[in-house]
Scaffold this motif. Structure first.
Motif, PDB file in Angstrom:
ATOM      1  N   HIS A 144      -2.554  15.533   0.259  1.00 55.19           N
ATOM      2  CA  HIS A 144      -1.776  14.578   1.046  1.00 55.19           C
ATOM      3  C   HIS A 144      -1.922  13.166   0.471  1.00 55.19           C
ATOM      4  CE1 HIS A 144      -2.511  17.904   3.868  1.00 55.19           C
ATOM      5  NE2 HIS A 144      -1.403  17.534   4.467  1.00 55.19           N
ATOM      6  N   ARG A 145      -0.893  12.355   0.703  1.00 52.92           N
ATOM      7  CA  ARG A 145      -0.969  10.943   0.361  1.00 52.92           C
ATOM      8  C   ARG A 145      -1.625  10.164   1.497  1.00 52.92           C
ATOM      9  NH1 ARG A 145       4.478   8.879  -2.797  1.00 52.92           N
ATOM     10  NH2 ARG A 145       4.480  10.451  -4.451  1.00 52.92           N
ATOM     11  N   PHE A 146      -1.771   8.868   1.299  1.00 49.75           N
ATOM     12  CA  PHE A 146      -2.412   8.015   2.294  1.00 49.75           C
ATOM     13  C   PHE A 146      -1.414   7.432   3.301  1.00 49.75           C
ATOM     14  CE2 PHE A 146      -5.429   7.910  -1.228  1.00 49.75           C
ATOM     15  CZ  PHE A 146      -6.657   8.026  -0.576  1.00 49.75           C
ATOM     16  N   THR A 147      -0.198   7.943   3.291  1.00 49.01           N
ATOM     17  CA  THR A 147       0.869   7.371   4.119  1.00 49.01           C
ATOM     18  C   THR A 147       0.509   7.304   5.596  1.00 49.01           C
ATOM     19  OG1 THR A 147       2.464   8.291   2.545  1.00 49.01           O
ATOM     20  CG2 THR A 147       3.324   7.506   4.652  1.00 49.01           C
ATOM     21  N   VAL A 148      -0.147   8.330   6.115  1.00 46.67           N
ATOM     22  CA  VAL A 148      -0.475   8.368   7.538  1.00 46.67           C
ATOM     23  C   VAL A 148      -1.373   7.192   7.929  1.00 46.67           C
ATOM     24  CG1 VAL A 148      -2.484   9.874   7.214  1.00 46.67           C
ATOM     25  CG2 VAL A 148      -1.307   9.831   9.422  1.00 46.67           C
ATOM     26  N   PHE A 149      -2.244   6.780   7.007  1.00 47.62           N
ATOM     27  CA  PHE A 149      -3.126   5.647   7.296  1.00 47.62           C
ATOM     28  C   PHE A 149      -2.344   4.337   7.292  1.00 47.62           C
ATOM     29  CE2 PHE A 149      -5.838   8.851   5.149  1.00 47.62           C
ATOM     30  CZ  PHE A 149      -6.645   9.167   6.227  1.00 47.62           C
ATOM     31  N   ALA A 150      -1.364   4.247   6.394  1.00 50.41           N
ATOM     32  CA  ALA A 150      -0.525   3.054   6.349  1.00 50.41           C
ATOM     33  C   ALA A 150       0.268   2.916   7.651  1.00 50.41           C
ATOM     34  CB  ALA A 150       0.428   3.123   5.159  1.00 50.41           C
ATOM     35  N   ILE A 151       0.793   4.027   8.152  1.00 49.64           N
ATOM     36  CA  ILE A 151       1.546   4.001   9.409  1.00 49.64           C
ATOM     37  C   ILE A 151       0.641   3.567  10.556  1.00 49.64           C
ATOM     38  CG2 ILE A 151       2.762   5.437  11.097  1.00 49.64           C
ATOM     39  CD1 ILE A 151       3.734   7.134   8.709  1.00 49.64           C
ATOM     40  N   TYR A 152      -0.565   4.115  10.593  1.00 46.09           N
ATOM     41  CA  TYR A 152      -1.517   3.737  11.642  1.00 46.09           C
ATOM     42  C   TYR A 152      -1.824   2.247  11.596  1.00 46.09           C
ATOM     43  CZ  TYR A 152      -5.999   3.159  14.007  1.00 46.09           C
ATOM     44  OH  TYR A 152      -7.011   2.700  14.814  1.00 46.09           O
ATOM     45  N   ARG A 153      -2.078   1.735  10.391  1.00 49.25           N
ATOM     46  CA  ARG A 153      -2.374   0.311  10.225  1.00 49.25           C
ATOM     47  C   ARG A 153      -1.216  -0.549  10.725  1.00 49.25           C
ATOM     48  NH1 ARG A 153      -6.279  -1.289   6.127  1.00 49.25           N
ATOM     49  NH2 ARG A 153      -5.027  -3.182   6.021  1.00 49.25           N
ATOM     50  N   PHE A 154       0.003  -0.160  10.368  1.00 51.77           N
ATOM     51  CA  PHE A 154       1.176  -0.945  10.740  1.00 51.77           C
ATOM     52  C   PHE A 154       1.308  -1.041  12.256  1.00 51.77           C
ATOM     53  CE2 PHE A 154       5.681  -1.132  11.902  1.00 51.77           C
ATOM     54  CZ  PHE A 154       6.044  -2.324  11.305  1.00 51.77           C
ATOM     55  N   PHE A 155       1.231   0.097  12.936  1.00 48.35           N
ATOM     56  CA  PHE A 155       1.414   0.090  14.385  1.00 48.35           C
ATOM     57  C   PHE A 155       0.249  -0.573  15.107  1.00 48.35           C
ATOM     58  CE2 PHE A 155       4.579   3.407  13.444  1.00 48.35           C
ATOM     59  CZ  PHE A 155       5.639   2.903  14.183  1.00 48.35           C
ATOM     60  N   LEU A 156      -0.973  -0.407  14.605  1.00 49.79           N
ATOM     61  CA  LEU A 156      -2.109  -1.077  15.224  1.00 49.79           C
ATOM     62  C   LEU A 156      -1.980  -2.589  15.058  1.00 49.79           C
ATOM     63  CD1 LEU A 156      -4.865  -1.098  16.604  1.00 49.79           C
ATOM     64  CD2 LEU A 156      -5.926  -0.800  14.350  1.00 49.79           C
ATOM     65  N   GLY A 157      -1.620  -3.033  13.865  1.00 46.66           N
ATOM     66  CA  GLY A 157      -1.461  -4.461  13.622  1.00 46.66           C
ATOM     67  C   GLY A 157      -0.363  -5.062  14.492  1.00 46.66           C
ATOM     68  N   CYS A 158       0.771  -4.362  14.587  1.00 42.05           N
ATOM     69  CA  CYS A 158       1.876  -4.855  15.418  1.00 42.05           C
ATOM     70  C   CYS A 158       1.476  -4.906  16.884  1.00 42.05           C
ATOM     71  CB  CYS A 158       3.102  -3.960  15.243  1.00 42.05           C
ATOM     72  SG  CYS A 158       3.904  -4.124  13.633  1.00 42.05           S
ATOM     73  N   ALA A 159       0.751  -3.886  17.335  1.00 38.43           N
ATOM     74  CA  ALA A 159       0.315  -3.856  18.727  1.00 38.43           C
ATOM     75  C   ALA A 159      -0.597  -5.042  19.032  1.00 38.43           C
ATOM     76  CB  ALA A 159      -0.411  -2.541  19.017  1.00 38.43           C
ATOM     77  N   LEU A 160      -1.478  -5.347  18.111  1.00 45.43           N
ATOM     78  CA  LEU A 160      -2.384  -6.489  18.323  1.00 45.43           C
ATOM     79  C   LEU A 160      -1.625  -7.809  18.355  1.00 45.43           C
ATOM     80  CD1 LEU A 160      -5.368  -5.447  16.004  1.00 45.43           C
ATOM     81  CD2 LEU A 160      -5.355  -5.515  18.498  1.00 45.43           C
ATOM     82  N   LEU A 161      -0.639  -7.942  17.474  1.00 46.37           N
ATOM     83  CA  LEU A 161       0.151  -9.173  17.457  1.00 46.37           C
ATOM     84  C   LEU A 161       0.953  -9.349  18.749  1.00 46.37           C
ATOM     85  CD1 LEU A 161       1.445  -9.092  13.771  1.00 46.37           C
ATOM     86  CD2 LEU A 161      -0.219 -10.694  14.742  1.00 46.37           C
ATOM     87  N   LEU A 162       1.403  -8.236  19.316  1.00 41.88           N
ATOM     88  CA  LEU A 162       2.202  -8.302  20.542  1.00 41.88           C
ATOM     89  C   LEU A 162       1.354  -8.448  21.797  1.00 41.88           C
ATOM     90  CD1 LEU A 162       4.841  -5.501  19.786  1.00 41.88           C
ATOM     91  CD2 LEU A 162       5.232  -7.983  19.828  1.00 41.88           C
ATOM     92  N   LEU A 163       0.232  -7.725  21.806  1.00 45.37           N
ATOM     93  CA  LEU A 163      -0.614  -7.713  23.012  1.00 45.37           C
ATOM     94  C   LEU A 163      -1.582  -8.889  23.077  1.00 45.37           C
ATOM     95  CD1 LEU A 163      -1.413  -3.889  23.155  1.00 45.37           C
ATOM     96  CD2 LEU A 163       0.284  -5.160  24.488  1.00 45.37           C
ATOM     97  N   VAL A 164      -1.939  -9.431  21.894  1.00 49.07           N
ATOM     98  CA  VAL A 164      -2.862 -10.571  21.868  1.00 49.07           C
ATOM     99  C   VAL A 164      -2.192 -11.700  21.103  1.00 49.07           C
ATOM    100  CG1 VAL A 164      -5.271 -11.218  21.492  1.00 49.07           C
ATOM    101  CG2 VAL A 164      -4.660  -8.801  21.637  1.00 49.07           C
ATOM    102  N   PRO A 165      -1.110 -12.250  21.636  1.00 45.07           N
ATOM    103  CA  PRO A 165      -0.327 -13.259  20.904  1.00 45.07           C
ATOM    104  C   PRO A 165      -1.110 -14.506  20.568  1.00 45.07           C
ATOM    105  CG  PRO A 165       0.307 -13.193  23.228  1.00 45.07           C
ATOM    106  CD  PRO A 165      -0.557 -11.996  22.979  1.00 45.07           C
ATOM    107  N   ALA A 166      -2.090 -14.852  21.387  1.00 40.18           N
ATOM    108  CA  ALA A 166      -2.872 -16.061  21.121  1.00 40.18           C
ATOM    109  C   ALA A 166      -4.031 -15.779  20.179  1.00 40.18           C
ATOM    110  CB  ALA A 166      -3.410 -16.641  22.431  1.00 40.18           C
ATOM    111  N   GLY A 167      -4.248 -14.495  19.866  1.00 38.57           N
ATOM    112  CA  GLY A 167      -5.331 -14.137  18.958  1.00 38.57           C
ATOM    113  C   GLY A 167      -6.689 -14.164  19.608  1.00 38.57           C
ATOM    114  N   SER A 168      -6.735 -14.297  20.935  1.00 41.30           N
ATOM    115  CA  SER A 168      -8.023 -14.429  21.617  1.00 41.30           C
ATOM    116  C   SER A 168      -8.627 -13.068  21.921  1.00 41.30           C
ATOM    117  CB  SER A 168      -7.825 -15.202  22.912  1.00 41.30           C
ATOM    118  OG  SER A 168      -6.945 -14.509  23.767  1.00 41.30           O
TER     119      SER A 168
END
Length: 284
Positions: A260-284
């Motif tokens: 397998h390639r590492f694609t599944v990890f890239a997808i996980y990273r993308f959605f986790l990062g987006c979720a953090l940006l949306l849920l913690v907009p102030a970065g706190s």
């Protein structure tokens, strides 16, 4: 939640994420916001616990490399290319491991002297997760094209070794980047088209790197008297949990990347990062 349970959970998180290309430091910094902030010694020590798992998994490979200096040939079973390494090849491989570690050590000391500290906000971690996802997909795409053109290359060049050393420091400076992800994909881009060979080299380089970082931090803590404030029981619990879960995670990953390639990890990273940006907009 008790302190020991929090330490156990942090150890498990570290063990799972240290060698998967999803950033253990980023996950720990996020988890500490709910489980309580820990000392630098705690965080580095549980990383050493995860590294201990790699020592166990690669114990025969490490023994073969050590024996090469005594004139004994490495066994075929534990070579990344599944071919017996000559004494000269094993020594060359060991010297490249030493070079990668040396680059990391020198640059790591420079970064430390410059007073670098991990960020206090989630936002830079989230962006590193998102950008790292695109980096992983692009890197593996170009590595696959090169492999199709020239075939699978398991050789670790001096260029790969030096770049892996630099990538380790970059990953430490930018939490969320992922040490394993940065080093594996820089190796793939720099000419080692075999995922297995690139992964093995970066995991082996991580052994002296993390043990040295732990020793450095331990000496610092002992020197300034900080050891009296450390919860050694919690640290021990987290260390053991990290070692056990890392052993399972690495065993699984080495099997997974065979087909397998590492694609599944890239997808996980993308959605986790987006979720953090949306849920913690102030970065706190």
């Amino acid at each position: 939640m008790t302190d020991l349970l929090a330490a156990l959970l942090l150890g498990i998180i570290e063990g799972i994420t240290e060698f998967l290309p999803i950033s253990s430091t980023g996950h720990l910094l996020i988890a500490e916001r709910w489980l309580g902030h820990r000392s630098d010694l705690f965080n580095i020590s549980i990383q050493a616990g995860a590294i201990l798992a790699v020592v166990v998994i690669y114990r025969q490979r490490l023994w073969d490399l050590a024996m090469a200096f005594a004139g004994r040939e490495a066994s075929a079973e534990h070579s990344p290319s599944h071919m017996a390494m000559t004494v000269a090849q094993a020594r060359d491989y060991a010297f490249k491991l030493a070079a990668a570690f040396g680059v990391t050590a020198v640059l790591g000391v420079v970064v430390k002297k410059l007073g670098f500290e991990l960020p206090d906000h989630v936002t830079p971690i989230a962006w590193a997760l998102v950008l790292g996802a695109f980096w992983m997909i692009a890197a593996e795409h170009f590595a696959a094209k090169r492999a199709a053109a020239i075939g699978e290359r398991t050789v670790i060049t001096w260029t790969v070794a030096i770049l892996v050393g630099i990538a380790q420091v970059v990953a430490g400076v930018f939490p969320g980047t992922s040490r394993s992800g940065a080093t594996i994909f820089i190796a793939l881009l720099a000419g080692t088209t075999s995922r297995a060979a690139a992964t093995e080299f970066t995991f082996l380089v991580g052994i002296p790197t993390m043990f040295a970082a732990t020793a450095y931090e331990l000496l610092h803590v002992l020197g300034n008297g900080g050891a009296v404030h450390e919860d050694w029981t919690a640290l021990a619990v987290a260390f053991v949990a990290s070692a056990i879960t890392a052993f399972i995670a690495v065993k699984w990953l080495l099997h997974y990347i065979q087909s397998h390639r590492f694609t599944v990890f890239a997808i996980y990273r993308f959605f986790l990062g987006c979720a953090l940006l949306l849920l913690v907009p102030a970065g706190s």
